[in-house]
Design an enzyme around this catalytic site. Structure first.
Site, short mmCIF file in Angstrom:
data_model
loop_
_atom_site.label_atom_id
_atom_site.label_comp_id
_atom_site.label_asym_id
_atom_site.label_seq_id
_atom_site.Cartn_x
_atom_site.Cartn_y
_atom_site.Cartn_z
N LYS A 78 0.84 -1.20 0.00
CA LYS A 78 0.00 0.00 0.00
C LYS A 78 0.88 1.25 0.00
CE LYS A 78 -3.71 -2.48 2.23
NZ LYS A 78 -4.40 -2.89 3.46
N GLN A 89 -4.42 -1.18 9.57
CA GLN A 89 -4.28 -2.53 9.02
C GLN A 89 -4.87 -3.55 9.99
OE1 GLN A 89 -3.06 -3.33 5.90
NE2 GLN A 89 -3.73 -5.41 6.35
N ASP A 125 -10.71 3.17 3.87
CA ASP A 125 -11.09 1.76 3.74
C ASP A 125 -12.61 1.61 3.72
OD1 ASP A 125 -9.35 -0.28 3.31
OD2 ASP A 125 -8.90 -0.69 5.41
#
Ligand code: ADP
Length: 286
Positions: free
Chosen positions: A54, A98, A121
């Site tokens: 990422k 994460q 997200d």
């Protein structure tokens, strides 16, 4: 019949190039390059790989990599304080926590501290609520990646039968809502569905996100259907998905491979979300 195979890598590359152009335009117009704060807690090797990818993609798109790493034994209060700091920092356009976080932490309450406008997200309750109500907001990356693939391959959605296998918060539920938003007739299947194959056979568009290797075979596919496989499993012969792709390709019209289908889209959509977030925060939404 042998299905056409969707090239997720190519579509993802295109999305990333478009995002990079968008970043250039934002900066050229006097704005600030978007900043993505990936937050990794602990040293889980798989999570490290995901976060590294990422960060690399973010830099390649011209964004600022504002990565933060906390030790695996960090306390809840300290982790919360980091999220709050990032939430208040104007250089941070997007925050990505994460998952999974170490077991002693309450990840849901950490996620809840991410402001909706920085939730790249698309996982916060606020963004899930906006999606459920059909209002604009940041959408979860994997299902929006699936939508981008369907659009790139001109798969009709209005009025068609769409079946989603899986009802997770991360994929199944938002997937169904995005398809509904585009006027598909949507059915959601899950572990208690009585006859999975029979329901799946109705689908013009079948999206499988159950996390069970090889769950969907050719008996569950209508001839000519589009079959999107969100599953990723590491087996002895490399990666494979929830769909028995080789057999299904004999029946379906269009299929995603694993790897190289939905997978590459997830990071691409994360970058797209980060650009959207940055533009909104800088008052440059178009
Ligand atoms: P993902 O992250 O891909 O969404 P999860 O493992 O979080 O996957 O969730 C799996 C989902 O798959 C659950 O929502 C569950 O309802 C669904 N599921 C599990 N087993 C089956 C099954 N046998 N048939 C259909 N759906 C299933």
């Amino acid at each position: 019949m042998t299905a056409q195979v969707i090239d997720g890598k190519a579509v993802a590359r295109q999305v990333r190039e478009d995002v990079a152009k968008g970043v250039e335009q934002l900066v050229a117009g006097g704005g600030t390059a978007p900043g993505l704060a990936t937050v990794l807690i602990g040293d889980d090797p798989a999570s490290e790989v995901y976060v590294r990818n990422k960060r690399r993609s973010c830099v390649a798109a011209g964004m600022q990599d504002l990565h933060r790493h906390l030790p695996g034994d960090v306390g809840q209060a300290e982790a919360a304080a980091l999220i709050d700091e990032l939430a208040a920092d104007p250089a941070v356009s997007g925050i990505l926590l994460q998952l999974p976080t170490p077991a002693h932490l309450d990840s849901e309450s950490l996620l809840a501290r991410i402001p909706a406008e920085k939730d790249v997200d698309g996982l916060t309750t606020a963004n899930a609520g906006l999606l459920a109500q059909g209002r604009s907001g940041l959408r979860p990356c994997t299902p929006s990646g699936v939508m981008a693939l369907l659009d790139q391959y001109d798969v009709p959605l209005q009025g068609v039968e769409a079946v989603v296998v899986g009802r997770s918060v991360l994929v199944g539920k938002p997937m169904a809502q995005l398809l509904l938003e585009r006027h598909a007739t949507v059915t959601i299947c899950h572990s208690r569905t009585r006859d999975l194959a029979e329901v799946c056979r109705r689908a013009d568009v079948l999206v499988v996100a159950a996390g069970i290797p090889g769950l969907v075979g050719p008996d569950a596919v209508k001839p000519g259907a589009t079959v999107i496989d969100v599953g990723i499993h590491r087996g002895e012969e490399g990666l494979h998905g929830d769909v028995d792709t080789a057999a299904v390709a004999e029946v379906a019209g269009l299929v995603t491979p694993v790897p190289g289908g939905v997978g590459p889209m997830t990071i691409a959509m994360l970058l797209a979300n980060t650009l959207i977030a940055a533009k909104a925060q800088q008052g440059r939404s178009d």
